[in-house]
Design a protein around this motif. Structure first.
Motif, PDB file in Angstrom:
ATOM      1  N   GLU A 114      37.339  30.907 -12.719  1.00  0.00           N
ATOM      2  CA  GLU A 114      37.103  31.173 -14.029  1.00  0.00           C
ATOM      3  C   GLU A 114      38.115  30.266 -14.717  1.00  0.00           C
ATOM      4  N   GLN A 115      38.988  29.742 -14.333  1.00  0.00           N
ATOM      5  CA  GLN A 115      40.059  29.074 -15.199  1.00  0.00           C
ATOM      6  C   GLN A 115      39.919  27.692 -15.015  1.00  0.00           C
ATOM      7  N   GLY A 116      38.646  27.226 -14.304  1.00  0.00           N
ATOM      8  CA  GLY A 116      38.314  25.811 -14.214  1.00  0.00           C
ATOM      9  C   GLY A 116      38.961  25.239 -12.954  1.00  0.00           C
TER      10      GLY A 116
END
Length: 135
Positions: free
Chosen positions: A128-130
């Protein structure tokens, strides 16, 4: 005293805005309406001041009305605004030269998107943070 009150009332009456001078008279050129009572409808409206509205609708698959239509009006400067639209399951979708458009993506952004698509096709995943989880 009565004379002063009467003079004040007369002054207020004379100073009151005359609204009939500001209300434009608009003639209706066309007003057609059809409604079959089952959710199908069509209407057309046109006035001599350049305002025009046209729409037709049918029942949608999710209980909404699906509508296709257009409207037109004239700006005080004399330019005409024309808007065509569709409203359906996908929402309201207007089309007009007056509406702002997205700027084209810069070349480096297009290159990053292409690289990301290649990595996805090769099986790469991200959290989700890339952060890339797989190589």
């Amino acid at each position: 005293m009565k004379l002063v009150v009467l003079a004040c009332l007369a002054a207020v009456a004379v100073a009151a805005p005359q609204f009939q001078d500001f209300i434009p008279i608009v003639n209706i050129l066309r007003d057609e309406r059809q409604d079959d009572g089952n959710g199908n409808f069509r209407y057309v409206f046109e006035a001599d001041n350049g305002i025009a509205v046209e729409a037709s609708g049918t029942p949608g698959s999710q209980g909404q009305s699906n509508i296709q239509g257009s409207f037109r009006f004239v700006f005080p400067e004399g330019n005409t605004a024309d808007v065509r639209y569709i409203a359906d399951e996908s929402g309201f979708q207007p089309q007009s030269d007056l509406l702002p458009t997205d700027h084209p993506l810069p070349a480096h952004a297009i290159e990053l998107i292409r690289m990301t698509e290649e990595l996805r096709a090769a099986g790469a995943t991200w959290d989700e943070q890339g952060r890339r989880l797989t190589r």
